[in-house]
Design an enzyme around this catalytic site. Structure first.
Site, PDB file in Angstrom:
ATOM      1  N   SER A 112       7.670   1.847   0.256  1.00  0.00           N
ATOM      2  CA  SER A 112       6.999   1.167   1.126  1.00  0.00           C
ATOM      3  C   SER A 112       7.890   0.390   2.239  1.00  0.00           C
ATOM      4  O   SER A 112       9.222   0.232   1.819  1.00  0.00           O
ATOM      5  CB  SER A 112       6.380  -0.051   0.452  1.00  0.00           C
ATOM      6  OG  SER A 112       5.982  -1.247   1.023  1.00  0.00           O
ATOM      7  N   TYR A 120       8.088  -6.047  -6.643  1.00  0.00           N
ATOM      8  CA  TYR A 120       7.536  -4.957  -5.594  1.00  0.00           C
ATOM      9  C   TYR A 120       8.666  -4.382  -4.665  1.00  0.00           C
ATOM     10  O   TYR A 120       8.749  -3.020  -4.801  1.00  0.00           O
ATOM     11  CB  TYR A 120       6.292  -5.320  -4.949  1.00  0.00           C
ATOM     12  CG  TYR A 120       5.772  -4.231  -4.047  1.00  0.00           C
ATOM     13  CD1 TYR A 120       4.616  -3.326  -4.865  1.00  0.00           C
ATOM     14  CD2 TYR A 120       6.067  -3.961  -2.532  1.00  0.00           C
ATOM     15  CE1 TYR A 120       4.037  -2.362  -4.174  1.00  0.00           C
ATOM     16  CE2 TYR A 120       5.113  -2.902  -2.287  1.00  0.00           C
ATOM     17  CZ  TYR A 120       4.214  -2.390  -2.627  1.00  0.00           C
ATOM     18  OH  TYR A 120       3.868  -1.135  -1.949  1.00  0.00           O
TER      19      TYR A 120
HETATM   20  P1  NAP Z   1      -4.829   1.601  -4.134  1.00  0.00           P
HETATM   21  O1  NAP Z   1      -5.975   1.902  -3.354  1.00  0.00           O
HETATM   22  O2  NAP Z   1      -4.725   0.174  -4.901  1.00  0.00           O
HETATM   23  O3  NAP Z   1      -4.435   2.824  -5.112  1.00  0.00           O
HETATM   24  C1  NAP Z   1      -3.408   2.435  -6.190  1.00  0.00           C
HETATM   25  C2  NAP Z   1      -3.414   3.531  -6.884  1.00  0.00           C
HETATM   26  O4  NAP Z   1      -2.508   3.749  -7.948  1.00  0.00           O
HETATM   27  C3  NAP Z   1      -4.820   3.731  -7.691  1.00  0.00           C
HETATM   28  O5  NAP Z   1      -5.448   5.212  -7.691  1.00  0.00           O
HETATM   29  C4  NAP Z   1      -4.593   3.202  -9.063  1.00  0.00           C
HETATM   30  O6  NAP Z   1      -5.442   3.992  -9.893  1.00  0.00           O
HETATM   31  C5  NAP Z   1      -3.328   4.128  -9.282  1.00  0.00           C
HETATM   32  N1  NAP Z   1      -2.484   3.443 -10.392  1.00  0.00           N
HETATM   33  C6  NAP Z   1      -2.037   2.028 -10.344  1.00  0.00           C
HETATM   34  N2  NAP Z   1      -1.631   1.907 -11.533  1.00  0.00           N
HETATM   35  C7  NAP Z   1      -1.594   2.995 -12.272  1.00  0.00           C
HETATM   36  C8  NAP Z   1      -1.231   3.104 -13.644  1.00  0.00           C
HETATM   37  N3  NAP Z   1      -0.536   2.461 -14.320  1.00  0.00           N
HETATM   38  N4  NAP Z   1      -1.426   4.754 -14.053  1.00  0.00           N
HETATM   39  C9  NAP Z   1      -1.955   5.365 -13.289  1.00  0.00           C
HETATM   40  N5  NAP Z   1      -2.479   5.189 -12.021  1.00  0.00           N
HETATM   41  C10 NAP Z   1      -2.129   3.821 -11.573  1.00  0.00           C
HETATM   42  O7  NAP Z   1      -3.711   0.924  -3.359  1.00  0.00           O
HETATM   43  P2  NAP Z   1      -2.892   1.991  -2.130  1.00  0.00           P
HETATM   44  O8  NAP Z   1      -2.587   1.203  -0.989  1.00  0.00           O
HETATM   45  O9  NAP Z   1      -3.404   3.370  -1.959  1.00  0.00           O
HETATM   46  O10 NAP Z   1      -1.542   2.295  -2.825  1.00  0.00           O
HETATM   47  C11 NAP Z   1      -0.951   3.814  -2.931  1.00  0.00           C
HETATM   48  C12 NAP Z   1       0.677   3.526  -2.756  1.00  0.00           C
HETATM   49  O11 NAP Z   1       0.870   3.135  -1.682  1.00  0.00           O
HETATM   50  C13 NAP Z   1       1.100   2.515  -3.881  1.00  0.00           C
HETATM   51  O12 NAP Z   1       2.357   3.118  -4.508  1.00  0.00           O
HETATM   52  C14 NAP Z   1       1.541   1.364  -2.715  1.00  0.00           C
HETATM   53  O13 NAP Z   1       2.738   0.546  -3.576  1.00  0.00           O
HETATM   54  C15 NAP Z   1       2.102   2.079  -1.798  1.00  0.00           C
HETATM   55  N6  NAP Z   1       1.874   1.389  -0.538  1.00  0.00           N
HETATM   56  C16 NAP Z   1       0.883   0.749  -0.228  1.00  0.00           C
HETATM   57  C17 NAP Z   1       0.528  -0.013   1.130  1.00  0.00           C
HETATM   58  C18 NAP Z   1      -0.591  -0.615   1.614  1.00  0.00           C
HETATM   59  O14 NAP Z   1      -0.303  -1.513   2.350  1.00  0.00           O
HETATM   60  N7  NAP Z   1      -1.717  -0.582   1.094  1.00  0.00           N
HETATM   61  C19 NAP Z   1       1.816   0.170   1.930  1.00  0.00           C
HETATM   62  C20 NAP Z   1       3.065   0.745   1.475  1.00  0.00           C
HETATM   63  C21 NAP Z   1       3.032   1.556   0.134  1.00  0.00           C
HETATM   64  P3  NAP Z   1      -6.088   3.432 -11.243  1.00  0.00           P
HETATM   65  O15 NAP Z   1      -6.467   2.028 -10.970  1.00  0.00           O
HETATM   66  O16 NAP Z   1      -7.544   4.282 -11.544  1.00  0.00           O
HETATM   67  O17 NAP Z   1      -5.052   3.596 -12.296  1.00  0.00           O
END
Ligand code: NAP
Length: 252
Positions: A142, A157
């Site tokens: 991130s 985080y």
């Molecule tokens: P999201 O829509 O909330 O997706 C998060 C995903 O991680 C979901 O599919 C969730 O699935 C899975 N997950 C969470 N805990 C888990 C666990 N213990 N075991 C298995 N799966 C798990 O958010 P997103 O923004 O797409 O996030 C994806 C990645 O991008 C993350 O690593 C996040 O930190 C990173 N990121 C996001 C942003 C942003 O602004 N959105 C920016 C930078 C980086 P389940 O709940 O079904 O398990």
């Protein structure tokens, strides 16, 4: 087709960036192996992919479990004959609090899912990639793990996401000669459930941190992941690749 005949694990595939990446990878010819905890969401995505785009299987589980990391690799091997790539993307934000107010439980949860989950994934995936003589691993880090950007309460985080850059670089160094590349993708704010989707005030605050004055779509970040997972980035390993709408430029 960038990923013809490649088999790729995507974690965090039930939502947001992971779901967008799984669709994009499948549309580029990959067999995708979908992971996350929510079975119904994974099943619906696998069904949609198999109906029109490509080939997908799924297995629900928790990325903090070593046996789950192994089972995803076994599934890739049983269904598609091996493993070529992994987008280890599952992650949580956890409590957004200054460290003095943060519980140790939150610290442990965030590090377990975001960093230990990636360690377990790579530990399971690298032997299968060695058997193939090649591989590409991408961790979703991130912008917060690099430049923070003014996001409050991100101690756990940010530490987990900065840790992923170090993990990617160490794995890259250890396995480059085996044909296995390992890179980290550093998205800026992205409109997903954990990125503030459904909360207009949060979306506006995050958008305004970016010089572009907007957030990314999940598909834009999936395109950056496609570049790193595919042979288009064949001379890149150990790279923290930033796709952050200019956030890091603003701060340096
Ligand atoms: P999201 O829509 O909330 O997706 C998060 C995903 O991680 C979901 O599919 C969730 O699935 C899975 N997950 C969470 N805990 C888990 C666990 N213990 N075991 C298995 N799966 C798990 O958010 P997103 O923004 O797409 O996030 C994806 C990645 O991008 C993350 O690593 C996040 O930190 C990173 N990121 C996001 C942003 C942003 O602004 N959105 C920016 C930078 C980086 P389940 O709940 O079904 O398990």
């Amino acid at each position: 087709m960038e990923l013809e005949n490649k088999t790729i694990i995507v974690t965090g595939a039930s939502s947001g960036i992971g779901a967008a990446a799984a669709r994009l990878f499948a549309s580029e010819g990959a067999n995708v192996v979908l992971g996350a905890r929510r079975s119904a969401e994974l099943s619906a995505l696998a069904e949609a992919v198999n109906k029109g785009i490509g080939r997908a299987v799924f297995l629900a589980g928790d990325v903090t479990s070593e046996s789950y990391a192994d089972a995803l690799v076994d599934l890739a091997t049983e269904e598609f004959g091996g493993l070529d790539g992994a987008f280890n993307n599952a992650g949580i934000v956890g409590e957004m609090q200054p460290v003095p107010d943060m519980s140790i439980g939150n610290w442990t949860d965030v590090i377990s899912v975001n960093l230990t989950g990636a360690f377990l994934a790579a530990k399971a995936q690298i032997p299968a990639m060695k058997a193939r003589g090649q591989g590409s691993i991408v961790f979703t880090s991130s912008f917060v793990g690099f430049s923070n950007g003014g996001m409050p309460g991100m101690g756990a985080y940010a530490a987990s996401k900065a840790g992923l850059i170090g993990l990617a670089q160490s794995l890259a160094s250890d396995h480059a000669a085996e044909g296995i590349r390992v890179n980290a993708l550093l998205p800026g704010g992205t409109i997903t459930p954990s990125g503030g989707e459904g909360n207009p005030a949060a979306l506006e605050f995050i958008a305004n941190l970016h010089p572009m004055k907007r957030m990314a779509s999940a598909k834009e970040i999936a395109q950056a992941a496609l570049f790193l997972i595919s042979d288009r980035s064949s001379f890149m390993t150990g790279s923290p690749m930033i796709a952050d709408g200019g956030m890091s430029v603003r701060l340096t």
